[in-house]
Design a protein around this motif. Sequence first.
Motif, PDB file in Angstrom:
ATOM      1  N   ALA A 116       8.907  29.464  61.386  1.00  0.00           N
ATOM      2  CA  ALA A 116       9.334  28.725  60.204  1.00  0.00           C
ATOM      3  C   ALA A 116      10.804  28.360  60.334  1.00  0.00           C
ATOM      4  CB  ALA A 116       9.094  29.562  58.955  1.00  0.00           C
ATOM      5  N   PRO A 117      11.231  27.257  59.711  1.00  0.00           N
ATOM      6  CA  PRO A 117      12.647  26.869  59.762  1.00  0.00           C
ATOM      7  C   PRO A 117      13.529  27.973  59.182  1.00  0.00           C
ATOM      8  CG  PRO A 117      11.289  25.086  58.888  1.00  0.00           C
ATOM      9  CD  PRO A 117      10.416  26.297  58.946  1.00  0.00           C
ATOM     10  N   LEU A 118      14.715  28.108  59.749  1.00  0.00           N
ATOM     11  CA  LEU A 118      15.676  29.081  59.253  1.00  0.00           C
ATOM     12  C   LEU A 118      16.375  28.541  58.013  1.00  0.00           C
ATOM     13  CD1 LEU A 118      17.195  30.086  62.693  1.00  0.00           C
ATOM     14  CD2 LEU A 118      15.685  31.491  61.301  1.00  0.00           C
ATOM     15  N   ALA A 119      16.969  29.441  57.264  1.00  0.00           N
ATOM     16  CA  ALA A 119      17.732  29.028  56.087  1.00  0.00           C
ATOM     17  C   ALA A 119      18.875  28.109  56.502  1.00  0.00           C
ATOM     18  CB  ALA A 119      18.265  30.256  55.362  1.00  0.00           C
ATOM     19  N   GLY A 120      19.325  27.302  55.557  1.00  0.00           N
ATOM     20  CA  GLY A 120      20.319  26.285  55.881  1.00  0.00           C
ATOM     21  C   GLY A 120      21.609  26.822  56.452  1.00  0.00           C
ATOM     22  N   ASP A 121      22.001  28.043  56.072  1.00  0.00           N
ATOM     23  CA  ASP A 121      23.261  28.593  56.560  1.00  0.00           C
ATOM     24  C   ASP A 121      23.084  29.466  57.794  1.00  0.00           C
ATOM     25  OD1 ASP A 121      21.847  30.542  55.244  1.00  0.00           O
ATOM     26  OD2 ASP A 121      23.598  31.460  54.289  1.00  0.00           O
ATOM     27  N   VAL A 185      16.384  41.604  73.864  1.00  0.00           N
ATOM     28  CA  VAL A 185      15.955  41.237  72.514  1.00  0.00           C
ATOM     29  C   VAL A 185      16.560  42.238  71.525  1.00  0.00           C
ATOM     30  CG1 VAL A 185      13.994  40.864  70.984  1.00  0.00           C
ATOM     31  CG2 VAL A 185      13.790  40.350  73.440  1.00  0.00           C
ATOM     32  N   CYS A 186      17.403  41.755  70.640  1.00  0.00           N
ATOM     33  CA  CYS A 186      18.037  42.669  69.684  1.00  0.00           C
ATOM     34  C   CYS A 186      18.411  41.939  68.403  1.00  0.00           C
ATOM     35  CB  CYS A 186      19.263  43.344  70.296  1.00  0.00           C
ATOM     36  SG  CYS A 186      20.495  42.235  71.002  1.00  0.00           S
ATOM     37  N   THR A 187      18.410  42.702  67.317  1.00  0.00           N
ATOM     38  CA  THR A 187      18.721  42.175  65.994  1.00  0.00           C
ATOM     39  C   THR A 187      19.685  43.117  65.299  1.00  0.00           C
ATOM     40  OG1 THR A 187      16.509  41.201  65.826  1.00  0.00           O
ATOM     41  CG2 THR A 187      17.733  41.448  63.787  1.00  0.00           C
ATOM     42  N   HIS A 188      20.702  42.571  64.659  1.00  0.00           N
ATOM     43  CA  HIS A 188      21.659  43.388  63.914  1.00  0.00           C
ATOM     44  C   HIS A 188      20.916  44.160  62.829  1.00  0.00           C
ATOM     45  CE1 HIS A 188      25.071  44.516  61.406  1.00  0.00           C
ATOM     46  NE2 HIS A 188      25.874  44.193  62.419  1.00  0.00           N
ATOM     47  N   PRO A 189      21.250  45.446  62.629  1.00  0.00           N
ATOM     48  CA  PRO A 189      20.552  46.243  61.607  1.00  0.00           C
ATOM     49  C   PRO A 189      20.559  45.614  60.219  1.00  0.00           C
ATOM     50  CG  PRO A 189      21.923  47.653  62.978  1.00  0.00           C
ATOM     51  CD  PRO A 189      22.239  46.248  63.377  1.00  0.00           C
ATOM     52  N   ASN A 190      21.598  44.861  59.895  1.00  0.00           N
ATOM     53  CA  ASN A 190      21.689  44.266  58.562  1.00  0.00           C
ATOM     54  C   ASN A 190      20.719  43.117  58.334  1.00  0.00           C
ATOM     55  OD1 ASN A 190      23.734  46.065  58.064  1.00  0.00           O
ATOM     56  ND2 ASN A 190      25.401  44.577  58.252  1.00  0.00           N
ATOM     57  N   THR A 191      20.108  42.621  59.405  1.00  0.00           N
ATOM     58  CA  THR A 191      19.222  41.461  59.262  1.00  0.00           C
ATOM     59  C   THR A 191      17.798  41.740  59.739  1.00  0.00           C
ATOM     60  OG1 THR A 191      19.902  40.595  61.431  1.00  0.00           O
ATOM     61  CG2 THR A 191      21.137  39.840  59.515  1.00  0.00           C
ATOM     62  N   ARG A 192      17.460  42.988  59.968  1.00  0.00           N
ATOM     63  CA  ARG A 192      16.099  43.303  60.397  1.00  0.00           C
ATOM     64  C   ARG A 192      15.107  43.039  59.265  1.00  0.00           C
ATOM     65  NH1 ARG A 192      17.852  48.683  63.792  1.00  0.00           N
ATOM     66  NH2 ARG A 192      18.630  47.541  65.609  1.00  0.00           N
ATOM     67  N   GLY A 193      13.918  42.637  59.647  1.00  0.00           N
ATOM     68  CA  GLY A 193      12.897  42.295  58.670  1.00  0.00           C
ATOM     69  C   GLY A 193      12.850  40.818  58.340  1.00  0.00           C
ATOM     70  N   ARG A 194      13.738  40.027  58.912  1.00  0.00           N
ATOM     71  CA  ARG A 194      13.759  38.588  58.635  1.00  0.00           C
ATOM     72  C   ARG A 194      13.038  37.770  59.707  1.00  0.00           C
ATOM     73  NH1 ARG A 194      20.134  37.910  56.690  1.00  0.00           N
ATOM     74  NH2 ARG A 194      20.113  39.709  55.260  1.00  0.00           N
ATOM     75  N   GLY A 195      12.497  38.440  60.711  1.00  0.00           N
ATOM     76  CA  GLY A 195      11.761  37.728  61.755  1.00  0.00           C
ATOM     77  C   GLY A 195      12.629  37.099  62.819  1.00  0.00           C
ATOM     78  N   TYR A 196      13.905  37.510  62.894  1.00  0.00           N
ATOM     79  CA  TYR A 196      14.807  36.886  63.856  1.00  0.00           C
ATOM     80  C   TYR A 196      14.404  37.166  65.310  1.00  0.00           C
ATOM     81  CZ  TYR A 196      18.180  35.677  60.163  1.00  0.00           C
ATOM     82  OH  TYR A 196      18.801  35.132  59.060  1.00  0.00           O
ATOM     83  N   ALA A 197      13.875  38.363  65.577  1.00  0.00           N
ATOM     84  CA  ALA A 197      13.479  38.678  66.953  1.00  0.00           C
ATOM     85  C   ALA A 197      12.399  37.711  67.421  1.00  0.00           C
ATOM     86  CB  ALA A 197      12.990  40.124  67.050  1.00  0.00           C
ATOM     87  N   ARG A 198      11.456  37.423  66.569  1.00  0.00           N
ATOM     88  CA  ARG A 198      10.389  36.486  66.918  1.00  0.00           C
ATOM     89  C   ARG A 198      10.944  35.092  67.180  1.00  0.00           C
ATOM     90  NH1 ARG A 198       4.777  36.047  66.064  1.00  0.00           N
ATOM     91  NH2 ARG A 198       4.085  33.876  65.828  1.00  0.00           N
ATOM     92  N   VAL A 199      11.924  34.685  66.371  1.00  0.00           N
ATOM     93  CA  VAL A 199      12.498  33.346  66.520  1.00  0.00           C
ATOM     94  C   VAL A 199      13.192  33.201  67.875  1.00  0.00           C
ATOM     95  CG1 VAL A 199      14.214  31.733  65.627  1.00  0.00           C
ATOM     96  CG2 VAL A 199      12.747  32.994  64.046  1.00  0.00           C
ATOM     97  N   VAL A 200      14.074  34.145  68.212  1.00  0.00           N
ATOM     98  CA  VAL A 200      14.824  34.002  69.465  1.00  0.00           C
ATOM     99  C   VAL A 200      13.903  34.199  70.676  1.00  0.00           C
ATOM    100  CG1 VAL A 200      17.106  34.520  68.550  1.00  0.00           C
ATOM    101  CG2 VAL A 200      15.621  36.412  69.254  1.00  0.00           C
ATOM    102  N   MET A 201      12.917  35.098  70.554  1.00  0.00           N
ATOM    103  CA  MET A 201      11.969  35.268  71.659  1.00  0.00           C
ATOM    104  C   MET A 201      11.154  34.000  71.877  1.00  0.00           C
ATOM    105  SD  MET A 201      10.417  39.126  71.584  1.00  0.00           S
ATOM    106  CE  MET A 201       9.447  38.750  73.039  1.00  0.00           C
ATOM    107  N   SER A 202      10.737  33.366  70.795  1.00  0.00           N
ATOM    108  CA  SER A 202       9.964  32.128  70.923  1.00  0.00           C
ATOM    109  C   SER A 202      10.770  31.051  71.625  1.00  0.00           C
ATOM    110  CB  SER A 202       9.509  31.640  69.536  1.00  0.00           C
ATOM    111  OG  SER A 202       8.651  32.586  68.928  1.00  0.00           O
TER     112      SER A 202
END
Length: 249
Positions: A116-121, A185-202
Amino acid sequence: MPQLDQRTDAIAASPPSTVDVRLLDNPIWNALTTEHSALAVGDGLARRFPAEIGPLSGLIEPSAAAYEALRSVTGPGGVVALFLQSPPESQAGWEMVRGGLMSQMMWSGEGVPTTAPLAGDVVLRHLTPADVPAMLELATLTEPGPFGERTNELGEFFGIFEVGRLMAMAGQRMRLPGFIEVSAVCTHPNTRGRGYARVVMSEVMADIVRRGSTPILHVFAANEAAIRVYEGLGFAHRRSLHLAVLKAE
């Protein structure tokens, strides 16, 4: 989740028909003697990546002579990381620092996932050498595996930024004929649960497929949460390998 098959011939993913999947049985050695040969330190029985890139090292076979050859290119106090087909055995002149069972996973070819598209910021972009300090900071915080000041030279990396700060990344590590490894593959603890790992892996996977290669990756067999994410992206367990992180005495 189902138990991982620890047989050395276990293949759950469909291997590509035009490449030799057996190269993956000794992936570091085969990367250093093919696609990454220009970076290899050593020759003959043992090779390694430069220490500034990371400790990954390969042996043509796990013999006493090969371990001694690896010592000669590592130096006293140097650390190496091996992927072995059998559990590591004690070796003269080496201290075991860490070990563990790993799952080697291969992309099944079911189509690169879309996200899905990321938030605007929130910004997703290709990472450049100028981003290395931020990459090192995130890797130090999250410990996705060995990551040095030159690891980014191994392939393409992509990251997600929030308010100018790198919050997630993934990239490419080992390259073999027909295969490229997804790594870091890594995600900052403050942003886990937002699906960022899937986005960058894709994004990394899409780049690999565009290059005509098949994505692979390595993960600790006990890391069930990560394995579920990777399975959701189309990866399947191919075989087990044994990690041996060794320090030269």
